[in-house]
Design a protein around this motif. Structure first.
Motif, PDB file in Angstrom:
ATOM      1  N   ASN A 169     -20.325  82.182-125.115  1.00  0.00           N
ATOM      2  CA  ASN A 169     -19.881  83.451-125.676  1.00  0.00           C
ATOM      3  C   ASN A 169     -19.484  84.428-124.570  1.00  0.00           C
ATOM      4  O   ASN A 169     -18.431  85.075-124.639  1.00  0.00           O
ATOM      5  N   PHE A 170     -20.309  84.519-123.534  1.00  0.00           N
ATOM      6  CA  PHE A 170     -20.020  85.429-122.420  1.00  0.00           C
ATOM      7  C   PHE A 170     -18.729  85.026-121.702  1.00  0.00           C
ATOM      8  O   PHE A 170     -17.890  85.877-121.389  1.00  0.00           O
ATOM      9  N   TYR A 171     -18.552  83.735-121.474  1.00  0.00           N
ATOM     10  CA  TYR A 171     -17.361  83.252-120.779  1.00  0.00           C
ATOM     11  C   TYR A 171     -16.088  83.615-121.544  1.00  0.00           C
ATOM     12  O   TYR A 171     -15.107  84.103-120.956  1.00  0.00           O
ATOM     13  N   HIS A 172     -16.099  83.422-122.854  1.00  0.00           N
ATOM     14  CA  HIS A 172     -14.899  83.718-123.637  1.00  0.00           C
ATOM     15  C   HIS A 172     -14.691  85.219-123.821  1.00  0.00           C
ATOM     16  O   HIS A 172     -13.552  85.669-123.995  1.00  0.00           O
ATOM     17  N   HIS A 173     -15.770  86.009-123.762  1.00  0.00           N
ATOM     18  CA  HIS A 173     -15.589  87.456-123.729  1.00  0.00           C
ATOM     19  C   HIS A 173     -14.912  87.889-122.432  1.00  0.00           C
ATOM     20  O   HIS A 173     -14.085  88.817-122.428  1.00  0.00           O
ATOM     21  N   LEU A 174     -15.250  87.230-121.330  1.00  0.00           N
ATOM     22  CA  LEU A 174     -14.579  87.537-120.064  1.00  0.00           C
ATOM     23  C   LEU A 174     -13.088  87.212-120.156  1.00  0.00           C
ATOM     24  O   LEU A 174     -12.251  87.975-119.646  1.00  0.00           O
ATOM     25  N   LEU A 175     -12.747  86.102-120.787  1.00  0.00           N
ATOM     26  CA  LEU A 175     -11.338  85.740-120.944  1.00  0.00           C
ATOM     27  C   LEU A 175     -10.602  86.775-121.785  1.00  0.00           C
ATOM     28  O   LEU A 175      -9.467  87.155-121.467  1.00  0.00           O
ATOM     29  N   LEU A 176     -11.235  87.239-122.859  1.00  0.00           N
ATOM     30  CA  LEU A 176     -10.604  88.252-123.703  1.00  0.00           C
ATOM     31  C   LEU A 176     -10.405  89.552-122.924  1.00  0.00           C
ATOM     32  O   LEU A 176      -9.361  90.199-123.025  1.00  0.00           O
ATOM     33  N   ALA A 177     -11.426  89.935-122.151  1.00  0.00           N
ATOM     34  CA  ALA A 177     -11.328  91.176-121.381  1.00  0.00           C
ATOM     35  C   ALA A 177     -10.233  91.099-120.322  1.00  0.00           C
ATOM     36  O   ALA A 177      -9.588  92.105-120.004  1.00  0.00           O
ATOM     37  N   SER A 178     -10.004  89.909-119.780  1.00  0.00           N
ATOM     38  CA  SER A 178      -9.002  89.757-118.717  1.00  0.00           C
ATOM     39  C   SER A 178      -7.574  89.921-119.230  1.00  0.00           C
ATOM     40  O   SER A 178      -6.637  90.066-118.433  1.00  0.00           O
ATOM     41  N   LEU A 179      -7.388  89.903-120.551  1.00  0.00           N
ATOM     42  CA  LEU A 179      -6.056  90.054-121.120  1.00  0.00           C
ATOM     43  C   LEU A 179      -5.542  91.484-120.995  1.00  0.00           C
ATOM     44  O   LEU A 179      -4.338  91.723-121.099  1.00  0.00           O
ATOM     45  N   ARG A 180      -6.454  92.430-120.797  1.00  0.00           N
ATOM     46  CA  ARG A 180      -6.067  93.829-120.786  1.00  0.00           C
ATOM     47  C   ARG A 180      -6.214  94.431-119.393  1.00  0.00           C
ATOM     48  O   ARG A 180      -7.094  94.061-118.631  1.00  0.00           O
ATOM     49  N   THR A 181      -5.348  95.375-119.109  1.00  0.00           N
ATOM     50  CA  THR A 181      -5.411  96.132-117.861  1.00  0.00           C
ATOM     51  C   THR A 181      -5.554  97.611-118.208  1.00  0.00           C
ATOM     52  O   THR A 181      -5.507  98.000-119.383  1.00  0.00           O
ATOM     53  N   LYS A 182      -5.742  98.443-117.193  1.00  0.00           N
ATOM     54  CA  LYS A 182      -5.839  99.877-117.440  1.00  0.00           C
ATOM     55  C   LYS A 182      -4.549 100.435-118.013  1.00  0.00           C
ATOM     56  O   LYS A 182      -4.538 101.446-118.716  1.00  0.00           O
ATOM     57  N   ILE A 183      -3.425  99.772-117.691  1.00  0.00           N
ATOM     58  CA  ILE A 183      -2.123 100.241-118.168  1.00  0.00           C
ATOM     59  C   ILE A 183      -1.797  99.653-119.532  1.00  0.00           C
ATOM     60  O   ILE A 183      -1.387 100.363-120.448  1.00  0.00           O
TER      61      ILE A 183
END
Length: 263
Positions: A169-183
């Protein structure tokens, strides 16, 4: 068969009623699948015709999720102090629930990226759900003290399922978070891990985590609440896959909702 894998139900009307009530919440999964979604994450802005007053009755997602997880975490920590010497099974369940919600709080603070808000009613509902389920899971297990152990001991299998679930679960949350940037905070088609097979692998591993806790505790209430959780996450994942299909032309049609090659 059930009597071989769960403790005898305690002589508690409260636990019996709450077990049946928890099982009845399985209908929430059907509601999610039919499009009646809780207003958070990507589903928070589906109804563009909501009134202005309802749109204003929201909190930022970060604060909403933090409010949802913290009471359940504190409940698990408190119970560990109230019942310090009640056996290995109780220690494992309490530790798993504490770890589960502590991980969620850390993810809210340091991992997740947010783009919208949560309805206050949704925050209250989720908060009460997690707090109640956590508290009753621990309390129901405490009532089994002195009862004979179930003939089939599932607690060690439960530990393995829980650890696999929480890491996945944690690993796939990291993947989801990596899709977005501050911009760029918009939604994208997730890739990597099991996203090539299912739309919501993070839900799949979350189910494994809750199955693990259920197998460790082996109480009637834990089985009832876990069935309800599985139904909800399956409905949520089905709705998520449908949302991806409507929003992204390049979303792979062969990717299932939550169970590879099946559903």
């Amino acid at each position: 068969m059930l009597s071989r894998v769960i403790f005898p139900p305690p002589n508690s009307l409260f636990i019996t009623v709450m077990s049946m009530a928890s099982l009845s919440f399985s209908v929430l999964g059907l509601c999610e699948g039919l499009g009646k979604n809780f207003e958070y994450s990507k589903f928070s802005n589906l109804n563009v015709e909501r009134s202005t007053s309802k749109r204003n009755n929201t909190v930022c997602s970060r604060n909403g999720m933090l409010a949802a997880y913290t009471p359940a975490f504190l409940s698990a920590v408190t119970f560990s102090g109230l019942f310090p010497n009640v056996g290995l099974r109780f220690l494992l369940v309490n530790s798993a629930l504490t770890m589960h919600f502590f991980k969620r709080i850390l993810e809210v603070l340091f991992v997740h990226k947010y783009s919208g808000g949560m309805a206050v009613g949704t925050v209250i509902t989720i908060t009460l759900g997690y707090f109640t389920t956590t508290s009753i899971t621990i309390y129901a297990l405490s009532l089994t003290q002195g009862f004979p152990e179930p003939p089939v001991d599932l607690k060690y299998l439960g530990v393995v399922l829980f650890l696999v679930g929480i890491v996945g679960n944690f690993y796939h949350h990291l993947l989801l978070a990596s899709l977005r940037t501050k911009i760029d905070k918009g939604y994208k088609v997730p890739k990597g891990g099991l996203f090539c097979l299912v739309a919501c692998p993070h839900y799949l591993f979350e189910i494994l985590s809750f199955l693990g806790i259920c197998f460790i505790s082996q109480t009637l209430y834990s089985f009832a609440s876990t069935i309800s959780t599985i139904c909800y996450l399956m409905g949520r994942s089905y709705a998520t896959r449908r949302w991806y299909l409507t929003k992204f032309d390049d979303f792979p049609k062969d990717v299932k909702a939550i169970i590879p090659c099946v559903f």
